[in-house]
Structure formats: structure tokens, C-alpha cells
Motif scaffolding. Structure first.
Motif, mmCIF file in Angstrom:
data_model
loop_
_atom_site.group_PDB
_atom_site.id
_atom_site.type_symbol
_atom_site.label_atom_id
_atom_site.label_comp_id
_atom_site.label_asym_id
_atom_site.label_seq_id
_atom_site.Cartn_x
_atom_site.Cartn_y
_atom_site.Cartn_z
ATOM 1 N N LEU A 1 0.827 -1.202 0.000
ATOM 2 C CA LEU A 1 0.000 0.000 0.000
ATOM 3 C C LEU A 1 0.863 1.254 0.000
ATOM 4 C CD1 LEU A 1 -2.782 1.315 0.109
ATOM 5 C CD2 LEU A 1 -2.703 1.118 2.612
ATOM 6 N N ALA A 2 1.971 1.234 0.761
ATOM 7 C CA ALA A 2 2.862 2.395 0.805
ATOM 8 C C ALA A 2 3.440 2.685 -0.575
ATOM 9 C CB ALA A 2 3.985 2.155 1.808
ATOM 10 N N TYR A 3 3.880 1.644 -1.266
ATOM 11 C CA TYR A 3 4.414 1.843 -2.610
ATOM 12 C C TYR A 3 3.332 2.250 -3.601
ATOM 13 C CZ TYR A 3 9.231 0.402 -1.836
ATOM 14 O OH TYR A 3 10.547 0.362 -1.427
ATOM 15 N N PHE A 4 2.159 1.653 -3.486
ATOM 16 C CA PHE A 4 1.045 1.997 -4.375
ATOM 17 C C PHE A 4 0.718 3.484 -4.258
ATOM 18 C CE2 PHE A 4 -3.501 2.578 -5.120
ATOM 19 C CZ PHE A 4 -3.690 1.943 -6.344
ATOM 20 N N LEU A 5 0.622 3.973 -3.028
ATOM 21 C CA LEU A 5 0.329 5.392 -2.820
ATOM 22 C C LEU A 5 1.515 6.258 -3.220
ATOM 23 C CD1 LEU A 5 -1.527 5.201 0.611
ATOM 24 C CD2 LEU A 5 -2.536 5.516 -1.652
ATOM 25 N N GLY A 6 2.722 5.741 -3.004
ATOM 26 C CA GLY A 6 3.901 6.490 -3.425
ATOM 27 C C GLY A 6 3.929 6.697 -4.922
ATOM 28 N N ILE A 7 3.574 5.661 -5.687
ATOM 29 C CA ILE A 7 3.496 5.785 -7.150
ATOM 30 C C ILE A 7 2.457 6.820 -7.526
ATOM 31 C CG2 ILE A 7 2.829 4.565 -9.260
ATOM 32 C CD1 ILE A 7 4.042 2.018 -7.973
ATOM 33 N N ARG A 8 1.316 6.769 -6.860
ATOM 34 C CA ARG A 8 0.224 7.711 -7.177
ATOM 35 C C ARG A 8 0.665 9.153 -6.980
ATOM 36 N NH1 ARG A 8 -5.201 6.992 -3.845
ATOM 37 N NH2 ARG A 8 -5.442 5.217 -5.292
ATOM 38 N N TRP A 9 1.337 9.437 -5.869
ATOM 39 C CA TRP A 9 1.632 10.825 -5.535
ATOM 40 C C TRP A 9 3.000 11.309 -6.007
ATOM 41 C CZ3 TRP A 9 -2.333 13.616 -4.728
ATOM 42 C CH2 TRP A 9 -3.482 13.048 -4.157
ATOM 43 N N SER A 10 3.726 10.472 -6.718
ATOM 44 C CA SER A 10 5.012 10.927 -7.258
ATOM 45 C C SER A 10 5.002 10.784 -8.769
ATOM 46 C CB SER A 10 6.170 10.168 -6.610
ATOM 47 O OG SER A 10 6.032 8.763 -6.785
ATOM 48 N N VAL A 11 5.463 9.644 -9.301
ATOM 49 C CA VAL A 11 5.530 9.473 -10.752
ATOM 50 C C VAL A 11 4.154 9.480 -11.399
ATOM 51 C CG1 VAL A 11 7.731 8.272 -10.756
ATOM 52 C CG2 VAL A 11 5.634 6.950 -10.477
ATOM 53 N N GLY A 12 3.093 9.166 -10.635
ATOM 54 C CA GLY A 12 1.744 9.153 -11.188
ATOM 55 C C GLY A 12 1.064 10.505 -11.213
ATOM 56 N N GLU A 13 1.720 11.539 -10.700
ATOM 57 C CA GLU A 13 1.161 12.893 -10.712
ATOM 58 C C GLU A 13 -0.237 12.956 -10.093
ATOM 59 O OE1 GLU A 13 2.062 15.087 -14.539
ATOM 60 O OE2 GLU A 13 2.372 13.012 -15.191
ATOM 61 N N GLY A 14 -0.449 12.147 -9.033
ATOM 62 C CA GLY A 14 -1.747 12.131 -8.373
ATOM 63 C C GLY A 14 -2.706 11.099 -8.936
ATOM 64 N N HIS A 15 -2.234 10.262 -9.861
ATOM 65 C CA HIS A 15 -3.073 9.236 -10.483
ATOM 66 C C HIS A 15 -2.407 7.876 -10.333
ATOM 67 C CE1 HIS A 15 -5.544 12.272 -12.680
ATOM 68 N NE2 HIS A 15 -4.411 12.955 -12.631
ATOM 69 N N ASP A 16 -3.217 6.816 -10.398
ATOM 70 C CA ASP A 16 -2.667 5.466 -10.422
ATOM 71 C C ASP A 16 -2.178 5.159 -11.834
ATOM 72 O OD1 ASP A 16 -3.367 5.089 -7.733
ATOM 73 O OD2 ASP A 16 -5.393 4.470 -8.292
ATOM 74 N N GLN A 17 -1.112 4.378 -11.932
ATOM 75 C CA GLN A 17 -0.528 4.030 -13.228
ATOM 76 C C GLN A 17 -0.908 2.586 -13.573
ATOM 77 O OE1 GLN A 17 3.756 5.018 -12.767
ATOM 78 N NE2 GLN A 17 3.298 6.757 -14.071
ATOM 79 N N PHE A 18 -1.852 2.435 -14.488
ATOM 80 C CA PHE A 18 -2.396 1.125 -14.810
ATOM 81 C C PHE A 18 -1.871 0.539 -16.130
ATOM 82 C CE2 PHE A 18 -6.146 2.621 -12.152
ATOM 83 C CZ PHE A 18 -5.793 1.863 -11.055
ATOM 84 N N VAL A 19 -1.345 1.375 -17.017
ATOM 85 C CA VAL A 19 -0.797 0.870 -18.280
ATOM 86 C C VAL A 19 0.486 1.619 -18.586
ATOM 87 C CG1 VAL A 19 -1.210 0.336 -20.700
ATOM 88 C CG2 VAL A 19 -3.161 0.620 -19.160
ATOM 89 N N ASP A 20 1.604 0.944 -18.556
ATOM 90 C CA ASP A 20 2.821 1.601 -19.013
ATOM 91 C C ASP A 20 3.148 1.186 -20.442
ATOM 92 O OD1 ASP A 20 5.386 3.222 -17.894
ATOM 93 O OD2 ASP A 20 5.982 1.731 -19.373
ATOM 94 N N ASP A 21 3.214 -0.115 -20.691
ATOM 95 C CA ASP A 21 3.651 -0.582 -22.005
ATOM 96 C C ASP A 21 2.821 -1.784 -22.418
ATOM 97 O OD1 ASP A 21 5.192 -0.510 -24.294
ATOM 98 O OD2 ASP A 21 7.110 -0.593 -23.236
ATOM 99 N N MET A 22 2.808 -2.101 -23.723
ATOM 100 C CA MET A 22 2.044 -3.265 -24.171
ATOM 101 C C MET A 22 2.504 -3.729 -25.537
ATOM 102 S SD MET A 22 -0.366 -0.409 -24.794
ATOM 103 C CE MET A 22 0.959 0.518 -25.541
ATOM 104 N N TYR A 23 2.398 -5.055 -25.755
ATOM 105 C CA TYR A 23 2.707 -5.681 -27.037
ATOM 106 C C TYR A 23 1.706 -6.807 -27.278
ATOM 107 C CZ TYR A 23 7.291 -3.381 -27.172
ATOM 108 O OH TYR A 23 8.308 -2.460 -27.199
ATOM 109 N N SER A 24 1.389 -7.064 -28.532
ATOM 110 C CA SER A 24 0.509 -8.189 -28.841
ATOM 111 C C SER A 24 1.319 -9.456 -29.039
ATOM 112 C CB SER A 24 -0.319 -7.898 -30.100
ATOM 113 O OG SER A 24 0.506 -7.774 -31.246
ATOM 114 N N THR A 25 0.663 -10.594 -28.849
ATOM 115 C CA THR A 25 1.284 -11.880 -29.130
ATOM 116 C C THR A 25 1.348 -12.070 -30.646
ATOM 117 O OG1 THR A 25 -0.885 -12.926 -28.938
ATOM 118 C CG2 THR A 25 0.518 -12.936 -26.984
#
Length: 438
Positions: A97-121
Motif C-alpha cells: 500500500l505504501a508503494y502503491f500510494l507512493g506511485i500515485r503521488w510521485s511518478v503518477g502525478e496524483g493518479h494510479d498508473q495502470f498501463v505503461d507498455d504493451m505488445y501483442s502476441t
């Protein structure tokens, strides 16, 4: 831009900035995948079409667009169908939870980060997605919208990925454990991993899939952005690993190369990169710089630097720039003669002639975050994270040729494949329940 933390979360950012050296064994491999079903038939069993996948980081969706021309949207995939399950796990674990909230309030600019990268099979049956806030990589069945497998990375955050030339493996950065995991794209099983510098970021397969280049960018979520405090940013380097044995082949310290080139003023945190088609030359962006550098791979030295125009409306306060970026996103035309640059904090994108390093028109864009190449190779495609849109710029003229709306905060844009008749997951109209193999 960097967001001030609420007082109750003052310690969370500190926790996020600590490198947690969690071994790869902390991320258990999923069991073998079941036999293919009608929805995941063997490669070649049906016609495929090329598409563009757009990762909408803040709302947890991936838009699927036409790969060229109008970039019209074909469909949308929810890549967090297991959100309730993941959130319950996080709230039951104080450290997660500490890391989840840390991501939200730092690199996430106040948002949760749900998709960074993606590739198809390769068979177009699934899209594989790294989800930073959930610290994992998942495979989403594009026909049903359900998860095929999930791989929790070591540490507490997943980041950029790369797919091997044959499409069978994906490499993903585990940014808080300083490790890159390489996974079988069909089963999610880990085939190997290797260690890097602090906060591994960009990954690229080279030499026909024999090598993996990873750049570690160090700490980008602290406010210690004055050059005096550069030593606090951590161990930043490029690690080149053998893609079969996962042993380190070479370590490139760009600090030494930048100093030798006479640019001691520039950060050595290598951000997005683009190789020439023959992989003899690397073009790369670094933190805080409105431009890019040219690196001769064989000679192991920086040969040229290109400074691009500043937007007079952009604050010179480096703490206001998103995660130490100034420009973030670079791609190369298929012929290797043009370079497309996303001028993130300066709100434009531009095409640069590789021979002369002269830039073309500055195309207005709202916080462009990534640059790739269209399916027909004629255009550079940039994600505009500030306006929730994707824009195509003609390599030949440097002019905008198309722009379409997408989801909340688009970041990575990748070419991929789906079935020729695909228009969206059937499960989008059904229950959100999902079966996940972990």
C-alpha cells in the motif's frame, strides 16, 4: 509535474525512492498455460490485421487504432479487469500500500498508473501489458477481455517493456528492484533476468534478438533537480545483456562519454532511444534536456548533439517537469533518414533530418509523451498525454496529418496485431469477473 505529497504520505515518497533489492524468486512463475481454445487458436489459424495499441495509463485501458491514415479507433480493451482483486491485496499489505500510494503521488502525478507498455502476441490473440501500480505484467485475451496469465515483478513497480524480434519474449523493467525480467509471451513464464543500475527504464532488443539494452535512469521522482544534487539520483548506466544467458555483456556509463564530448552539463540518465536500421548508431534523450544525442556504437563515443527550441511558456523550474523529463519520446523513420522527437514539456513534436540535424515545423502537441512509427512507415505517431489524443506527423513534410481522441493520459503507442474481424472484447458487455493464472 512533481506533485506535493499530502502530509500523511510524507514517508511514502521516501519508501518509493529506496531501492528494494528483491530477488527474482520473489515473483513466482505462473503454471503452464492450458491447451489453446477457439479464442486462442494456434498462430496462422485466422487472418490478422495490423493495428496501433495505445496505453491509457490513468484509466487502465488500451485503445486499438487503425495503424495508418486516419488512425480511426477500432475498439478498446480494459486491461485491469482484476482491479478489485488487486486492490484488496494491496490494502491488506501495508508495504504494498505504501508503494502503491507512493506511485500515485510521485511518478503518477496524483493518479494510479495502470498501463505503461504493451505488445501483442504473434498470433494476435492477446495483448501483454505492464501495469506499474500493480507491479505486474499480464496477458489479456483480446477476444474475451479476460486475463490469461499474470506475472508479479520483483519489487513494487513494473515499467517499460520490449518484445523480441520473433515476438516470443518480452523484457520488462522492475524499477524498484533494479532488475529486468524476460518472459515467454505465451505462458508468462520467466526465461531469465539480469540486474541493472538504479530504476531500469527503456529496453531494446538488438542483434536480431541476441542482445538486450537497458537504460537505468535513477531517481526521477524527487525534487532534488538542481545540478548540484545530481549525485543523489543514483547509479545510471546502460546495461547490455546476452538475451540467451542473461549475463552482462557490456556496461556503458554515459557520464564518461558525455564528459569526453564536452557536455558535463547534461544528465547521464538515458531516457527513450532510437537505433538506426543497421543498429550502428543510437540516438537518445536524457533528463532535463530539450534535445538528443548521437552515439556511435562501434566507436563507443558520442558524436553529435542536437538542441531543440525551447517553448518560452515552459517554466525553467526543473522541479515542475514531469519525472525529470524535458523531452521524452523519439523514433526513427524506416529509411533511417528522419528522427521524430516528442518535446514533452515544450508542448510540440518535430521531425529532424538525420544528416543535417535540422528540425522541421514545430507541431503543437499537449505534453507529447511517446513517439513511434505508423504501420505504413510514412508518419511518426505521438501520444498527447495532455489532451488525451494521438497524432500522426508526416515524416516527409513534418506536418500533422491526423489526430484522434483516446483514453486518459496516453503514453506508450505500439504496433501490433489482432484478428482481421476484431472490434472489441465480448467480455466488455459481460461480468467483470476474470480467471487469472498466477
Amino acid at each position: 509535474m512533481k506533485t506535493a505529497l499530502p502530509p500523511t504520505l510524507a514517508g511514502v515518497a521516501v519508501a518509493l525512492s529506496i531501492t528494494a533489492a528483491v530477488p527474482a524468486s520473489a515473483a513466482p512463475a505462473p503454471p503452464p498455460a492450458p491447451a489453446p481454445t477457439a479464442a486462442t487458436a494456434a498462430p496462422g489459424s485466422s487472418a490478422l490485421r495490423e493495428v496501433l495499441f495505445v496505453g491509457n495509463n490513468w484509466d487502465g485501458t488500451t485503445d486499438v487504432l487503425e495503424p495508418s491514415g486516419s488512425l480511426a479507433r477500432i475498439g478498446r480493451i480494459n486491461v485491469i479487469p482484476d482491479k478489485d482483486q488487486r486492490m484488496l491485496e494491496i490494502h491488506l499489505n501495508p508495504l504494498k500500500l505504501a508503494y502503491f500510494l507512493g506511485i500515485r503521488w510521485s511518478v503518477g502525478e496524483g493518479h494510479d498508473q495502470f498501463v505503461d507498455d504493451m505488445y501483442s502476441t504473434p498470433d494476435g490473440s492477446a495483448v501483454v501489458v505492464s501495469r506499474p501500480s500493480f507491479a505486474d505484467v499480464v496477458s489479456v485475451d483480446v477476444a474475451t477481455g479476460r486475463l490469461n496469465w499474470r506475472f508479479p515483478v520483483s519489487g513494487y513497480r513494473s515499467d517499460h517493456m520490449a518484445v523480441s524480434p520473433d515476438g516470443t519474449r518480452v523484457a520488462v523493467s522492475a524499477s524498484t528492484s533494479n532488475r529486468v525480467h524476460v518472459l515467454d509471451i505465451r505462458t508468462g513464464r520467466e526465461t531469465g533476468s539480469f540486474t541493472t543500475g538504479d530504476k531500469p527504464h527503456e529496453n531494446v532488443f538488438t542483434d536480431g534478438g541476441k542482445r538486450i539494452w537497458n537504460s537505468a535512469i535513477g531517481e526521477v521522482n524527487t525534487a532534488l533537480d538542481d545540478p548540484f544534487w545530481d549525485f543523489t539520483k543514483g547509479d545510471r548506466k546502460i546495461t547490455v545483456a546476452d538475451a540467451k544467458t542473461y549475463r552482462t555483456v557490456k556496461v556503458i556509463d554515459m557520464r564518461q562519454r558525455l564528459d569526453a564530448f564536452g557536455r558535463k552539463d547534461l544528465s547521464d540518465a538515458v531516457r527513450p532511444v532510437a537505433f538506426t536500421p543497421d543498429e550502428s548508431t543510437l540516438y537518445f534523450q536524457v533528463s532535463f534536456f530539450n534535445g538528443f544525442l548521437e552515439y556511435d556504437v562501434a566507436a563507443d563515443r558520442i558524436t553529435r548533439a542536437k538542441t531543440l527550441p525551447k517553448n518560452p511558456a515552459t517554466s525553467e523550474d526543473r522541479t515542475t517537469w514531469v519525472n525529470d523529463s524535458r523531452h521524452h519520446g523519439i523514433s526513427m523513420s524506416p529509411g533511417g533518414d528522419k528522427i521524430c522527437v516528442a518535446g514533452t514539456m515544450d508542448d510540440y513534436a518535430t521531425v529532424v533530418d538525420r544528416a543535417t540535424l535540422e528540425e522541421g515545423p514545430l507541431v503543437p502537441a499537449s505534453k507529447p509523451y511517446w513517439a513511434t512509427v505508423s504501420g505504413d512507415g510514412r508518419s511518426c505517431v505521438v501520444s498527447e498525454s495532455g489532451s488525451d489524443s494521438v497524432t500522426a506527423i508526416d515524416f516527409a513534410t513534418g506536418r500533422k496529418v491526423a489526430s484522434v481522441p483516446v483514453g486518459d493520459h496516453p503514453q506508450r503507442v505500439r504496433l501490433g496485431k489482432v484478428a482481421a474481424d476484431w472490434t472489441g472484447p465480448s467480455a466488455a458487455r459481460e461480468s467483470s469477473r476474470t480467471a487469472v493464472r498466477e
